[in-house]
Design a protein around this motif. Sequence first.
Motif, PDB file in Angstrom:
ATOM      1  N   GLU A  32       0.976  -1.482   0.534  1.00  0.00           N
ATOM      2  CA  GLU A  32      -0.074  -0.318  -0.174  1.00  0.00           C
ATOM      3  C   GLU A  32       0.867   1.189  -0.292  1.00  0.00           C
ATOM      4  O   GLU A  32       0.382   2.241  -0.375  1.00  0.00           O
ATOM      5  N   SER A  33       2.535   1.083   0.559  1.00  0.00           N
ATOM      6  CA  SER A  33       2.537   2.370   0.901  1.00  0.00           C
ATOM      7  C   SER A  33       3.857   2.743  -0.198  1.00  0.00           C
ATOM      8  O   SER A  33       4.245   3.667  -1.198  1.00  0.00           O
ATOM      9  N   TYR A  34       4.367   1.741  -0.699  1.00  0.00           N
ATOM     10  CA  TYR A  34       4.683   1.641  -2.111  1.00  0.00           C
ATOM     11  C   TYR A  34       4.215   1.487  -3.532  1.00  0.00           C
ATOM     12  O   TYR A  34       5.549   1.367  -4.390  1.00  0.00           O
ATOM     13  N   ARG A  35       3.155   1.471  -4.092  1.00  0.00           N
ATOM     14  CA  ARG A  35       2.106   2.362  -4.796  1.00  0.00           C
ATOM     15  C   ARG A  35       3.551   2.910  -5.866  1.00  0.00           C
ATOM     16  O   ARG A  35       3.352   4.045  -6.006  1.00  0.00           O
ATOM     17  N   VAL A  36       4.269   2.311  -7.060  1.00  0.00           N
ATOM     18  CA  VAL A  36       4.698   3.423  -8.101  1.00  0.00           C
ATOM     19  C   VAL A  36       3.728   4.104  -8.964  1.00  0.00           C
ATOM     20  O   VAL A  36       2.066   3.253  -9.753  1.00  0.00           O
ATOM     21  N   GLU A  37       3.575   5.391  -9.012  1.00  0.00           N
ATOM     22  CA  GLU A  37       2.235   6.258  -9.909  1.00  0.00           C
ATOM     23  C   GLU A  37       2.432   5.700 -11.290  1.00  0.00           C
ATOM     24  O   GLU A  37       3.353   5.366 -11.761  1.00  0.00           O
ATOM     25  N   GLY A  38       1.081   6.399 -12.149  1.00  0.00           N
ATOM     26  CA  GLY A  38       1.017   5.719 -13.243  1.00  0.00           C
ATOM     27  C   GLY A  38       1.285   4.746 -13.868  1.00  0.00           C
ATOM     28  O   GLY A  38       1.150   4.178 -15.019  1.00  0.00           O
ATOM     29  N   LEU A  39       0.395   3.461 -13.233  1.00  0.00           N
ATOM     30  CA  LEU A  39       0.332   2.315 -13.601  1.00  0.00           C
ATOM     31  C   LEU A  39      -1.161   2.202 -12.998  1.00  0.00           C
ATOM     32  O   LEU A  39      -1.081   0.437 -12.239  1.00  0.00           O
ATOM     33  N   ASP A  40      -1.915   3.266 -13.175  1.00  0.00           N
ATOM     34  CA  ASP A  40      -2.927   3.016 -12.438  1.00  0.00           C
ATOM     35  C   ASP A  40      -4.563   2.080 -13.237  1.00  0.00           C
ATOM     36  O   ASP A  40      -5.515   1.407 -12.844  1.00  0.00           O
ATOM     37  N   SER A  41      -3.705   1.927 -14.648  1.00  0.00           N
ATOM     38  CA  SER A  41      -4.443   1.324 -15.610  1.00  0.00           C
ATOM     39  C   SER A  41      -3.558  -0.082 -16.089  1.00  0.00           C
ATOM     40  O   SER A  41      -2.519  -0.132 -16.192  1.00  0.00           O
ATOM     41  N   ARG A  42      -4.198  -1.177 -16.334  1.00  0.00           N
ATOM     42  CA  ARG A  42      -3.543  -2.320 -16.616  1.00  0.00           C
ATOM     43  C   ARG A  42      -2.936  -2.189 -17.952  1.00  0.00           C
ATOM     44  O   ARG A  42      -1.958  -3.775 -18.370  1.00  0.00           O
ATOM     45  N   ARG A  43      -3.295  -1.380 -18.800  1.00  0.00           N
ATOM     46  CA  ARG A  43      -2.759  -1.119 -19.717  1.00  0.00           C
ATOM     47  C   ARG A  43      -1.616  -0.234 -20.362  1.00  0.00           C
ATOM     48  O   ARG A  43      -2.555   0.816 -19.741  1.00  0.00           O
ATOM     49  N   PHE A  44      -0.506  -0.199 -20.969  1.00  0.00           N
ATOM     50  CA  PHE A  44       0.696   0.560 -20.726  1.00  0.00           C
ATOM     51  C   PHE A  44       1.768   0.156 -21.258  1.00  0.00           C
ATOM     52  O   PHE A  44       1.767  -0.602 -21.628  1.00  0.00           O
ATOM     53  N   THR A  45       2.647   1.468 -21.571  1.00  0.00           N
ATOM     54  CA  THR A  45       3.401   0.833 -22.582  1.00  0.00           C
ATOM     55  C   THR A  45       4.842   0.459 -22.562  1.00  0.00           C
ATOM     56  O   THR A  45       4.673   1.177 -21.157  1.00  0.00           O
TER      57      THR A  45
END
Length: 299
Positions: A32-45
């Motif tokens: 919960e504390s170390y979630r990397v930002e910018g990966l809120d969708s399961r589809r990314f490049t």
Amino acid sequence: MARAAPVLFLLLAAPLGAQEPCCRSEAIEIAESYRVEGLDSRRFTHEGYWGSLGPVLGSERIRVTPLGASVEGRAIRAVTFGSGQTTVLMWSQMHGDESTATMALADLLHWVADSPPEDELRLLLEDRLTVVLVPMLNPDGAERFRRENALGVDINRDARRTATPEGRILKSLRDSIRADFGFNLHDQGTHAAGEGGDLVAIALLAPAADEERSWNSVRQRARGVAAVIAAALEPDLSGRLARYDDGWAARAFGDNMQAWGTSTVLIESGVLAGDPQKQELRKLHVVGLLSALHAIATG
């Protein structure tokens, strides 16, 4: 490529001999504390993923090694932490549309890079393990969000021929580090556990190493690790944990890793209600993987 539906068996309780992993509560806090930002969708490049990891990869606790490139020239990298005697190999997204674990590996690396110097769990893992991660093994497939690579080949059926550059990279890496343990990280479709059971959130398996599905010491070690993961996730996923079908797949990487001497655990991310982007399953992946690493480090 059409695939037969796997048979999934409900895990009714924590496996025999398993106990509550000692780092479960800590692992939940880490996830919960170390979630990397910018990966809120399961589809990314590919570019978006490695861009999100950029600040993390500058840490002196982490080593990044270029392994080669995909069919279309996208970089495939190994990210390593720890210097212990036992080697652990984790690879994700060999199917381009199966990204849950790729997000979880980013969070795991964020914790390694930015946790306090005195973090006892990290220090233990760094001392006893060398953990090598290959996030997004199939970047061309990820770009299209499809299963196969740019040539339309299922990399997970290329373990014997290694006709794809991605397959060759994974096999060469396993051989070079002589991995003691392996984690084959996937997503699966919508399946019920058992007859009329709940939809599966996580399926686990210590894959067969031969057609007879025998239980040698390599596979037995993998089963022990899978039991730890099941015990760690049971409080959150009771009735939604399953054992994946253990039929021998002669061309698949997980089965062959087991045959090559790497105790390998398959983790398949399924579905949870209200979690379309698999963010809750992303968190639970971190919990399961940290519990497994702790178990391996402590024997």
